[in-house]
Enzyme design. Structure first.
Site, short mmCIF file in Angstrom:
data_model
loop_
_atom_site.label_atom_id
_atom_site.label_comp_id
_atom_site.label_asym_id
_atom_site.label_seq_id
_atom_site.Cartn_x
_atom_site.Cartn_y
_atom_site.Cartn_z
N LYS A 124 0.34 12.30 -7.70
CA LYS A 124 0.71 13.30 -6.56
C LYS A 124 2.29 12.60 -6.17
O LYS A 124 1.80 11.80 -5.54
CB LYS A 124 -0.33 13.98 -5.81
CG LYS A 124 0.08 16.11 -5.23
CD LYS A 124 1.20 15.80 -4.42
CE LYS A 124 1.56 15.21 -3.02
NZ LYS A 124 3.05 15.69 -2.81
N GLU A 170 6.85 16.12 -2.68
CA GLU A 170 7.50 16.87 -3.49
C GLU A 170 8.45 17.45 -2.93
O GLU A 170 8.58 18.41 -4.58
CB GLU A 170 6.75 18.63 -2.39
CG GLU A 170 7.74 18.37 -1.34
CD GLU A 170 6.64 18.88 -0.04
OE1 GLU A 170 5.82 19.34 0.62
OE2 GLU A 170 7.20 18.96 1.22
N GLY A 200 4.09 5.48 1.73
CA GLY A 200 4.77 6.42 2.64
C GLY A 200 4.69 6.03 3.80
O GLY A 200 4.57 5.72 4.00
N GLY A 201 5.03 7.02 4.94
CA GLY A 201 4.42 6.96 6.24
C GLY A 201 3.71 6.76 6.84
O GLY A 201 2.35 6.45 6.37
N THR A 236 0.74 9.73 8.16
CA THR A 236 0.32 10.32 6.59
C THR A 236 -0.61 9.07 6.12
O THR A 236 -2.18 9.38 5.73
CB THR A 236 1.26 10.19 5.75
OG1 THR A 236 2.14 11.08 6.38
CG2 THR A 236 0.82 10.90 4.21
N GLY A 237 0.20 7.98 6.33
CA GLY A 237 -1.35 5.87 6.29
C GLY A 237 -3.06 6.71 6.56
O GLY A 237 -3.46 6.33 6.39
N GLU A 296 0.51 1.26 1.50
CA GLU A 296 1.73 0.99 1.04
C GLU A 296 3.13 1.89 2.08
O GLU A 296 3.40 2.36 1.77
CB GLU A 296 2.66 0.76 0.08
CG GLU A 296 1.87 -0.20 -1.13
CD GLU A 296 2.58 -1.38 0.01
OE1 GLU A 296 3.25 -1.78 0.86
OE2 GLU A 296 1.44 -2.87 -1.11
N CYS A 302 11.73 1.59 2.31
CA CYS A 302 10.48 0.95 3.09
C CYS A 302 10.94 -0.56 3.51
O CYS A 302 10.53 -0.92 5.14
CB CYS A 302 9.23 0.96 2.51
SG CYS A 302 9.16 -0.26 1.11
N GLU A 359 10.55 3.54 12.92
CA GLU A 359 11.19 3.34 11.55
C GLU A 359 12.99 4.88 12.03
O GLU A 359 12.03 5.84 12.20
CB GLU A 359 10.32 3.60 10.87
CG GLU A 359 11.25 3.30 9.61
CD GLU A 359 9.96 3.30 8.17
OE1 GLU A 359 9.57 3.89 8.21
OE2 GLU A 359 9.76 2.87 7.53
P1 NDP Z 1 5.12 10.76 4.01
O1 NDP Z 1 4.14 9.85 3.55
O2 NDP Z 1 5.68 11.62 4.41
O3 NDP Z 1 4.45 11.19 2.12
C1 NDP Z 1 4.63 10.03 0.91
C2 NDP Z 1 3.48 11.54 0.11
O4 NDP Z 1 2.16 11.75 1.05
C3 NDP Z 1 4.17 12.52 -0.51
O5 NDP Z 1 3.84 13.10 -1.90
C4 NDP Z 1 3.62 13.90 0.37
O6 NDP Z 1 3.74 15.12 0.03
C5 NDP Z 1 2.43 12.96 0.64
N1 NDP Z 1 1.36 13.42 1.90
C6 NDP Z 1 1.86 13.88 3.29
N2 NDP Z 1 0.86 14.23 4.03
C7 NDP Z 1 -0.45 14.10 2.58
C8 NDP Z 1 -1.72 14.07 3.12
N3 NDP Z 1 -2.20 14.90 4.11
N4 NDP Z 1 -2.50 14.13 2.36
C9 NDP Z 1 -2.00 13.55 1.16
N5 NDP Z 1 -1.25 13.30 1.33
C10 NDP Z 1 -0.32 13.63 1.69
O7 NDP Z 1 5.86 9.65 3.25
P2 NDP Z 1 7.73 10.25 2.65
O8 NDP Z 1 7.40 10.62 1.70
O9 NDP Z 1 8.49 10.94 3.81
O10 NDP Z 1 8.33 8.39 2.54
C11 NDP Z 1 8.80 7.92 3.66
C12 NDP Z 1 7.99 6.92 4.07
O11 NDP Z 1 7.46 6.14 3.40
C13 NDP Z 1 8.65 5.89 5.59
O12 NDP Z 1 8.16 6.18 6.56
C14 NDP Z 1 8.71 5.19 4.47
O13 NDP Z 1 9.16 3.63 5.33
C15 NDP Z 1 7.32 4.95 3.94
N6 NDP Z 1 7.44 3.65 2.34
C16 NDP Z 1 6.95 2.65 2.43
C17 NDP Z 1 6.80 2.59 1.19
C18 NDP Z 1 6.21 1.01 0.87
O14 NDP Z 1 5.97 0.50 0.38
N7 NDP Z 1 5.22 0.52 2.23
C19 NDP Z 1 8.04 2.34 0.03
C20 NDP Z 1 8.52 3.46 0.58
C21 NDP Z 1 8.34 4.42 1.64
P3 NDP Z 1 4.75 15.49 0.56
O15 NDP Z 1 5.81 14.86 0.51
O16 NDP Z 1 5.13 15.60 -0.94
O17 NDP Z 1 3.99 16.43 1.60
#
Ligand code: NDP
Length: 494
Positions: free
Chosen positions: A172, A175, A225-226, A229-230, A247, A281, A382
């Protein structure tokens, strides 16, 4: 063409939803894709479960799985022009950056193809009548959730080891950036991945993504991701005690000692934070500089930051691109405002550019916030944008204390000409990656991930494959006999 890939078929979302993708650099139309809901994700999970429980993939010899991954790498290289262009249109990043990403994606597939799957190990039982082995098996069905900043690269860090280890998966992507995940699934299909082994759902995290953390038929969820959300993903996964790999973000220190090669440190301090407009990140968003050189260093840095040319993905003069969305730019701007309100001194940026040609995009000028200290929100939080905070230190101990003073622990750098000091400081930093006299390089052979709240587990390297492997101990008594623990009919009782 339908864009969800479930059980070997390209299909539309059950509820008929679609989403329009536009380039964040100029709002030009990119594509219309299908928008999955939870019902589609559950269908994808069911397909992946069937493929794992009753299909051939988990037991396919490693050599055959590796051969498929090599074919995928070949196809990615052959489709490099198409993929780079699609990545740049979705993210707005410069074409040259997408081209680098595609090289890294192919390299990742080749690395995991070549990482030989050991057959486990034989354990000495101390008993000649018993054989004991620890074997490696795939974890099962993996839910893979990826962000928008490096869409295909982040997907490859998960898909390649998941397949190498014999798992099935549901991917997934964000979006906002689905295009290159669609191309990847097309390539996997063309390369002969059996139906149901790899599945793709597109849609919002809260609807299409959430079942990957919640559903009992998912064995492992790997999320990039963030932090917020993590935490949500980890909490949802706890209900069914899934394996979890996270991550998350970072607030990464870039420490410059007075004895550093000044030109190299300065140039790399810019790349550390302003590459991909800070949407990295591991961005070096905290400059921590020895007090004796701060004035001259920061003046030079501000001068250079002011000269960075912003532009769209296909502008050959552009040095940095746009932010991903208006909402994200608003977030970055609010973060800068809050920093100034806390007492930071704005040295440059802090606003969208004036250039008329950029007014349709979500551009933001490279920004330097001076006179910061680690108790400030702008140092702790961040921004995920082109914003550098500047702190100063006197002496090694203070540099280490300041650098470690965040909830994150992803990556960071040390600039010094004293090799002993470099090693001492590297050993004291609570970070998953430490660069010495460099910033940003990573290798598929070396583990990537964070200490503290930057994540759980590692991607890349042998440990990155290990996340997708279960260990099983098999003990065989080759000469079975009664244990004699309890009394037999002959030895006692009536
Ligand atoms: P988000 O945490 O918003 O989203 C990451 C992914 O999770 C997207 O596919 C998102 O879907 C999905 N998501 C959102 N809510 C849920 C949920 N409740 N259950 C399951 N999946 C969900 O991060 P961003 O996309 O905004 O990315 C930026 C963030 O990612 C930054 O904070 C950055 O630090 C971190 N990041 C970390 C990395 C690392 O290697 N440590 C690498 C890259 C980024 P959708 O967007 O479609 O809603």
């Amino acid at each position: 063409m339908p864009t969800l890939f479930i059980d070997g078929q390209w299909i539309r979302a059950a509820a008929g939803g679609t989403r329009e993708i536009r380039c964040p650099a100029d709002q030009s139309f990119v594509a219309i894709v299908d928008e999955a809901g939870a019902i589609d994700t559950v269908a994808a999970i069911d397909a992946a479960r069937r493929a794992f429980d009753t299909g051939d993939w988990p037991a396919t010899p490693f050599t055959a799985r590796a051969a498929l991954l090599h074919r995928v790498a070949d196809q990615i290289e052959a489709s490099s022009v198409e993929i780079s262009r699609a990545e740049s249109l979705d993210t707005g990043k410069r074409l040259v950056e997408s081209e680098y990403d595609v090289v890294d994606v192919a390299r990742c597939f080749r690395y995991f193809a070549g990482l030989s799957a050991s057959g486990g190990r034989v354990v000495d039982t101390g008993n000649p009548g018993a054989i004991s082995r620890v074997v490696q098996e795939p974890v099962g069905v993996c839910g893979l959730i990826t962000p928008w900043n490096y869409p295909l690269l982040q997907a490859s860090w998960k898909v390649a080891p998941a397949l190498a280890a014999g798992n099935t998966f549901v991917l997934k992507p964000s979006e906002l950036t689905p295009s290159t995940s669609i191309i990847l699934m097309r390539i996997l299909q063309e390369c002969g991945l059996p139906a149901g082994v790899g599945n793709l759902v597109l849609g919002a995290g809260a609807t299409a993504g959430a079942p990957l953390a919640e559903h009992p038929n998912i064995d492992l969820v790997s999320f990039t991701g963030g932090l917020v959300t993590g935490r949500r993903v980890m909490a949802a996964a706890a209900a069914t005690v899934k394996k979890v790999a996270l991550e998350l973000g970072g607030k990464n220190p870039n420490i410059v000692f007075a004895d550093a090669d000044r030109a190299a440190a300065l140039d790399n301090a810019l790349t550390a934070v302003f590459l991909h407009s800070g949407q990295v990140c591991s961005a070096g968003a905290r400059l921590i500089i020895e007090e004796s050189i701060r004035d001259e260093f920061v003046d030079d840095l501000v001068r250079r930051a002011n000269r960075i040319v912003l532009g769209g993905p296909f502008d050959p003069l552009a040095q940095a691109g746009t932010l991903i969305s208006r909402a994200h730019r608003d977030k970055v701007d609010a973060y800068v405002e809050a920093g100034i309100a806390e007492g930071a001194v704005l040295r440059c940026g802090g606003r969208a550019p004036d250039d008329l040609g950029l007014d349709a995009g979500w551009f933001y000028r490279p920004t330097v916030l001076d006179r910061c200290h680690s108790s400030m929100g702008c140092v702790q939080d961040e921004s995920f944008g082109p914003v550098l905070t500047v702190e100063t230190f006197r002496g090694e101990d203070e540099a280490v204390a300041i650098a470690n003073d965040t909830i994150y622990g992803l990556a960071g750098a040390i600039w010094t000409s004293d090799a002993s000091r470099a090693q001492r400081v590297a050993g004291r930093l609570r970070l998953g990656t430490v660069w010495i006299n460099d910033y940003h390089p990573y290798l598929p052979q070396a583990e990537w991930g964070g200490f503290k709240q930057s994540g759980v587990g590692r991607e890349l390297g042998p440990t990155g494959l290990g996340e997708y492997v279960e260990l099983k101990h098999i003990y065989q008594n080759v000469n079975p006999a009664p244990s004699g623990w309890f009394a037999t009919d002959e030895t006692g009782g009536d």
